[in-house]
Design a protein around this motif. Structure first.
Motif, mmCIF file in Angstrom:
data_model
loop_
_atom_site.group_PDB
_atom_site.id
_atom_site.type_symbol
_atom_site.label_atom_id
_atom_site.label_comp_id
_atom_site.label_asym_id
_atom_site.label_seq_id
_atom_site.Cartn_x
_atom_site.Cartn_y
_atom_site.Cartn_z
ATOM 1 N N ASP A 43 0.919 -1.275 0.130
ATOM 2 C CA ASP A 43 -0.071 0.019 -0.039
ATOM 3 C C ASP A 43 0.824 1.433 -0.058
ATOM 4 O O ASP A 43 0.629 2.260 0.704
ATOM 5 N N VAL A 44 1.739 1.373 -1.019
ATOM 6 C CA VAL A 44 2.595 2.496 -1.144
ATOM 7 C C VAL A 44 2.463 3.276 -2.651
ATOM 8 O O VAL A 44 2.404 2.445 -3.651
ATOM 9 N N LEU A 45 2.218 4.516 -2.769
ATOM 10 C CA LEU A 45 1.744 4.993 -3.786
ATOM 11 C C LEU A 45 2.617 5.788 -4.125
ATOM 12 O O LEU A 45 3.020 6.711 -3.325
ATOM 13 N N GLU A 46 3.504 5.804 -5.301
ATOM 14 C CA GLU A 46 4.495 6.736 -5.731
ATOM 15 C C GLU A 46 4.560 7.334 -6.991
ATOM 16 O O GLU A 46 3.421 6.704 -7.766
ATOM 17 N N GLY A 47 4.794 8.524 -7.516
ATOM 18 C CA GLY A 47 4.486 9.172 -8.791
ATOM 19 C C GLY A 47 5.845 9.895 -9.040
ATOM 20 O O GLY A 47 6.688 10.553 -8.112
ATOM 21 N N ASP A 48 5.741 10.377 -10.327
ATOM 22 C CA ASP A 48 6.819 11.418 -10.799
ATOM 23 C C ASP A 48 6.260 12.597 -10.343
ATOM 24 O O ASP A 48 5.461 12.967 -9.977
ATOM 25 N N PHE A 97 -4.230 9.305 0.075
ATOM 26 C CA PHE A 97 -4.887 9.667 -1.308
ATOM 27 C C PHE A 97 -6.237 9.899 -1.538
ATOM 28 O O PHE A 97 -6.606 10.980 -1.869
ATOM 29 N N LEU A 98 -6.986 8.854 -0.961
ATOM 30 C CA LEU A 98 -8.625 9.170 -1.175
ATOM 31 C C LEU A 98 -8.864 10.298 -0.551
ATOM 32 O O LEU A 98 -10.108 10.794 -0.583
ATOM 33 N N SER A 99 -8.190 10.568 0.569
ATOM 34 C CA SER A 99 -8.704 11.674 1.535
ATOM 35 C C SER A 99 -8.413 13.147 0.700
ATOM 36 O O SER A 99 -9.308 14.054 1.151
ATOM 37 N N GLY A 114 3.853 16.005 4.128
ATOM 38 C CA GLY A 114 3.014 16.543 5.025
ATOM 39 C C GLY A 114 1.539 16.394 4.997
ATOM 40 O O GLY A 114 0.830 16.263 6.128
ATOM 41 N N ARG A 115 0.904 16.080 3.787
ATOM 42 C CA ARG A 115 -0.463 15.856 3.550
ATOM 43 C C ARG A 115 -0.601 14.527 2.912
ATOM 44 O O ARG A 115 -1.772 14.103 3.071
ATOM 45 N N PHE A 116 0.517 14.051 2.638
ATOM 46 C CA PHE A 116 0.239 12.515 1.909
ATOM 47 C C PHE A 116 1.291 11.526 2.439
ATOM 48 O O PHE A 116 2.470 12.092 2.616
ATOM 49 N N ASP A 117 1.093 10.500 2.952
ATOM 50 C CA ASP A 117 1.965 9.561 3.701
ATOM 51 C C ASP A 117 2.144 8.448 2.833
ATOM 52 O O ASP A 117 2.597 7.241 3.158
#
Length: 568
Positions: free
Chosen positions: A37-42, A63-65, A54-57
């Motif tokens: 359950d780890v989401l990463e992006g460029d 992410f859904l929040s 600070g807003r995204f862990d």
């Protein structure tokens, strides 16, 4: 992050043209490790989605929040289905920033399986769709505005169709809430012989309207142009007004208005007035807004034309009825009288009901109540002739039976195929004795000194005009000082929903109610009693027949002799 796991064109390497193509089109890539359950992006994906530290862990829940509350459940369902089916998914969603700003994002992803066929990762692309969001929001706003305008036209048409008088039309127009066009002022004016009459206004001071009321419009005024050309005149700014209509700019220059719409009112091909809609800021009306105002002008024109015709007919009927009925009721010592006439709620509002109070020789008084068959101008004309004839016979001093017989012969000689019902009563003012004759009409009702009320039977004969040789019988009854006799037409006590017995019972109940004693107020209690009786009739919009009502109270002879002395 590098675009690990993304599909390649050949082998295991990423083509050199993919990154420049994605950068040129603002497309970012993401990689979601489903098991951890780890989401990463460029960097582009992080900027588009809003994956800020600070807003995204890096979790899917975090992410859904970030998503709009309405969109998060949709995205969750689609991702869960793709994971379960090892398939693709895509969605359009909105993200909400820390300051409340909203952006729109589209994504497309595919679920990849591990060596055992279990869902392992989801990889895909994201791109900014905020422009689409704005377009969709604008389309939604326009659709809502069109719906509001359609609803407004329907409500305006309904309200104007229910407006009966010119005053009603003016009130409805000046209270209309124009959707998307909050006006600063509304004016409705009629045109007659080149002059304008202000019928109603909102947002304008009375002194501003007084300049134009009942005045000739200058030829260079935009309202005059709208009436002359029978086409709306729209002015978007003060500069445009000054350039197009310099002759009439002076009175307008001191106002706070900055845009105007002059709508001609045309009914049956003839201009009958103009509507003014003004705004306090510059306003370049678009095609839809101009169509809305033009449609409103057409509705107001039809309603105003109908209301003017109604008012003219009503004034004609009221004037004719005033001429037919006595202008005043004579004052006769020893008695007090009160009369009322209520027109029917439909038709020309004129009919054959009438009343009369006739001073007779010897200080006596004659009371007449009658109803000519029919409810039209013809019936009213016959009523006027019959009233004058019966009054003349009574004033000559003929006894009640002779007065009624002569009136019947007179009506028969007119050869109108109409008949009339009538009750005539001669009151001896000295002794309170009443001599009554009835020709097919209702019996009188008497209110006694103790407040009790009852119908007073009177011998009846055929209606007037049916049998010229009919002989009428006289019924005698007496009154004590302070007692009241009532004569009325059948509209007061009978209708489609109320039979005659019920109507008389209700009338007696109203009459027997307590009334103020004489001297307690400046107004005669008999007038209050007449108002109370008239108020019990059906509402004017539901009234099926005219109502004539006559009340007489015997006050006793001058000098205040007691009733016992009078009996002796």
């Amino acid at each position: 992050m590098v675009s690990a796991g993304l599909p390649t064109t050949s082998g295991d390497s990423t083509p050199d043209w993919l990154e420049p193509a994605m950068a040129a089109n603002g497309i970012g890539s993401f990689d979601w490790d489903i098991r951890r359950d780890v989401l990463e992006g460029d960097h582009r994906a992080c900027a588009i989605i809003g994956l800020e530290k600070g807003r995204f862990d890096s979790s899917s829940a975090s992410f859904l929040s970030l998503l709009h509350p309405e969109d998060a459940p949709v995205v969750r369902r689609r991702v869960e289905r793709a994971v379960a089916e090892l398939g693709q998914c895509g969605a359009y969603y909105r993200t909400v920033g820390p300051n409340g700003s909203m952006r729109a994002v589209r994504f497309r992803g595919r679920v990849l399986a591990d060596a055992f066929g279990r869902a392992s990762r989801m990889v895909g692309f994201v791109w900014d769709a905020t422009v689409e969001l704005h377009k969709r929001d604008r389309a939604d706003r326009m659709a809502l505005l069109r719906e509001e305008r359609s609803r407004f036209i329907k409500e305006a048409a309904r309200a104007l169709s229910e407006a009966v008088t010119v005053r009603d039309v003016a009130r409805v127009f000046t209270e209309l809430p124009l959707p998307g066009l909050p006006p600063d002022g509304l004016v409705l004016a009629a045109q007659e012989a080149g002059r304008v009459q202000i019928l109603g206004a909102s947002g304008y001071r009375p002194d501003e309207m007084a300049v134009y009321d009942r005045s000739l419009l200058p030829a260079g005024h935009p309202a005059a142009e709208a009436i002359r050309l029978r086409a709306p005149v729209f002015i978007a700014s003060r500069e445009e007004y000054r350039e197009r209509y310099p002759e009439t700019w002076g009175p307008v220059s001191g106002s706070s208005r900055s845009a105007w719409a002059f709508l001609p009112l045309v009914a049956s091909g003839r201009p009958i007035g103009v509507c003014l809609v003004s705004f306090d800021d510059d306003r370049e009306l678009d095609a839809d807004e101009r169509t809305l105002l033009s449609t409103l002008g057409g509705l107001v024109a039809q309603s105003l034309a109908r209301a003017r015709l109604h008012d003219a007919e009503h004034e004609l009927a009221a004037g004719l009825q005033r001429v037919m009925l006595p202008r005043t009721v004579p004052s006769i010592p020893g008695v007090s009288t009160a009369v009322r006439y209520l027109a029917a709620g439909s038709g020309l509002q004129i009919g054959g009901d009438w009343y009369d109070v006739v001073p007779l020789p010897g200080g006596h008084v004659g009371l007449v109540i009658g109803d000519v068959q029919g409810h039209d101008v013809h019936a009213a004309g016959i009523m006027g002739q019959l009233r004058i004839a019966l009054r003349a016979y009574a004033a000559e001093g003929h006894p009640p039976a002779a007065v009624m017989a002569r009136a019947s012969r007179f009506l028969a000689d007119l050869d109108t195929d109409h008949f009339a019902t009538c009750t005539y009563a001669e009151v001896n003012v000295d002794y309170g004795v009443v001599y009554a004759v009835r020709a097919g009409h209702l019996d009188p009702v008497v209110r006694r000194a103790d407040g009790s009320t009852a119908v007073q039977p009177v011998a009846g004969g055929l209606p007037l005009g049916i049998a010229p040789d009919e002989e009428y019988r006289v019924t005698r009854f007496s009154l004590d000082p302070g007692e009241t006799v009532l004569l009325c037409t059948d509209g007061l006590v009978e209708s489609r929903t109320m039979d005659l017995d019920t109507g008389f019972s209700r009338l007696c109940h109203v009459l027997s109610g307590e009334i103020p004693a004489r001297g307690e107020s400046a107004r005669d209690p008999l007038e209050d009693l007449a108002d109370r009786v008239a108020s019990q009739s059906a509402d004017s919009s539901e009234r099926e027949d005219d109502i004539a009502l006559l009340l007489l109270r015997w006050d006793g002879p001058e000098g205040g002799l007691a009733a016992q002395q009078l009996r002796r």
